[in-house]
Design an enzyme around this catalytic site. Structure first.
Site, mmCIF file in Angstrom:
data_model
loop_
_atom_site.group_PDB
_atom_site.id
_atom_site.type_symbol
_atom_site.label_atom_id
_atom_site.label_comp_id
_atom_site.label_asym_id
_atom_site.label_seq_id
_atom_site.Cartn_x
_atom_site.Cartn_y
_atom_site.Cartn_z
ATOM 1 C CG ASP A 104 -2.060 0.955 1.122
ATOM 2 O OD1 ASP A 104 -2.112 1.702 0.129
ATOM 3 O OD2 ASP A 104 -2.909 0.973 2.025
ATOM 4 C CB VAL A 105 3.262 2.610 -2.152
ATOM 5 C CG1 VAL A 105 4.211 1.756 -1.347
ATOM 6 C CG2 VAL A 105 2.899 1.917 -3.462
ATOM 7 C CE LYS A 106 -4.432 4.654 -0.193
ATOM 8 N NZ LYS A 106 -3.826 3.772 0.842
ATOM 9 N NE ARG A 107 5.899 4.804 -3.721
ATOM 10 C CZ ARG A 107 6.238 5.119 -2.486
ATOM 11 N NH1 ARG A 107 5.629 6.142 -1.879
ATOM 12 N NH2 ARG A 107 7.155 4.434 -1.847
#
Length: 288
Positions: free
Chosen positions: A98-101
């Site tokens: 879960d990094v939401k780049r």
């Protein structure tokens, strides 16, 4: 020569049948480390993750470490992130980072290289992304995911109320931002032709109102990650309301409502089962 694993969606559906479709979030905040009697250090972080992995055993199909809680410990924390990803993989789980780049051009290419493939830092099976800089800016990274048989979840409609005004804003063509993203996801998944597995899905909050059913329909047959169960106020019955008829596409997700049961291993296992079983029953609804 490196042999690729089967596409993510195939692996997920197989594990969802064997175990449960439930996705366990791993958010080792300072508060949780303290509650577990652990120091707020990289070693405390590693101990937290190892205890959680021990308790989870071979019960979980998908785990979702939130990168920020590891990044805040600097390079040592990122080593722990690599460790927990590998640890859960050894236990047969899929990993969703879960990094939401969300960026453009060569930056997104670099992010993709760090996430996906045998030479990447984390060898993630899936990751989360934000499309604020444009859906098209993510396409190259999505292609890197496709080449690695990995998966990209793009935030379409989130559970947090702060996102509503942006996600429901209407463009010149009359579609909301969320609707346009859903259409883009469906179209990208359909490009390789009939029978090709989808490579991109959506984050759709479990607390969303009935009015978002139209967004769900626009997504087609891809997977939907549904955070918001437990501490954020949603229950598994809320999934029936918004995702009826789409049960096999839903990845029910919770974090704090499991982790706050620790550090006792038996309590963690009990809390985990309280999420695994209703997730199984929800999926079974598609077969009735």
């Amino acid at each position: 020569m490196t042999t690729l694993a089967p596409p993510f969606v195939y692996n997920f559906h197989a594990l969802a049948e064997q175990r449960s479709p439930f996705c366990l979030g791993v958010d080792p905040s300072k508060d949780l480390l303290t509650r577990w009697g652990l120091p707020d250090t990289a070693q405390g972080l590693r101990d937290f993750c190892d205890r959680l992995a021990d308790a989870a055993g071979d019960k979980v199909a998908l785990v979702k470490p939130q990168s920020a809680f590891f990044e805040r410990h600097g390079p040592d924390g990122l080593k722990v992130l690599q460790h927990v990803m590998r640890r859960f993989k050894k236990q047969g789980a899929l990993t969703l980072l879960d990094v939401k780049r969300g960026d453009i051009g060569s930056t997104m290419d670099a992010y993709g290289q760090s996430l996906f493939g045998p030479n990447s830092a984390y060898q993630a099976d899936a990751a989360t992304f934000s499309a604020y800089l444009g859906f098209g800016a993510l396409v190259k990274t999505i292609e890197l995911a496709r080449a690695a048989n990995a998966f990209a979840f793009i935030v379409v409609r989130s559970s947090n109320p702060e996102g509503t005004s942006l996600q429901t804003a209407t463009g010149a063509d009359g579609r909301t931002v969320a609707e346009a993203l859903a259409d883009g996801i469906r179209e990208l998944n359909e490009q390789p032709g009939p029978g090709a597995p989808p490579v991109v899905g959506a984050v759709m909050g479990a607390t969303l109102p009935d009015s978002d059913r139209g967004v769900v329909e626009r997504l087609g047959g891809t997977l939907m990650l549904t955070p918001g169960i437990g501490a954020q106020g949603a229950g598994f019955d809320d999934l029936k309301r918004l995702f009826a008829g789409r049960e096999l596409q839903v990845v029910p997700t919770a974090t704090r409502s499991v982790l706050e049961a620790g550090p006792d291993a038996a309590s963690l296992r009990d809390a985990l089962e309280r999420h695994l079983e209703p997730a199984r029953r929800f999926r079974e609804g598609a077969k009735r």
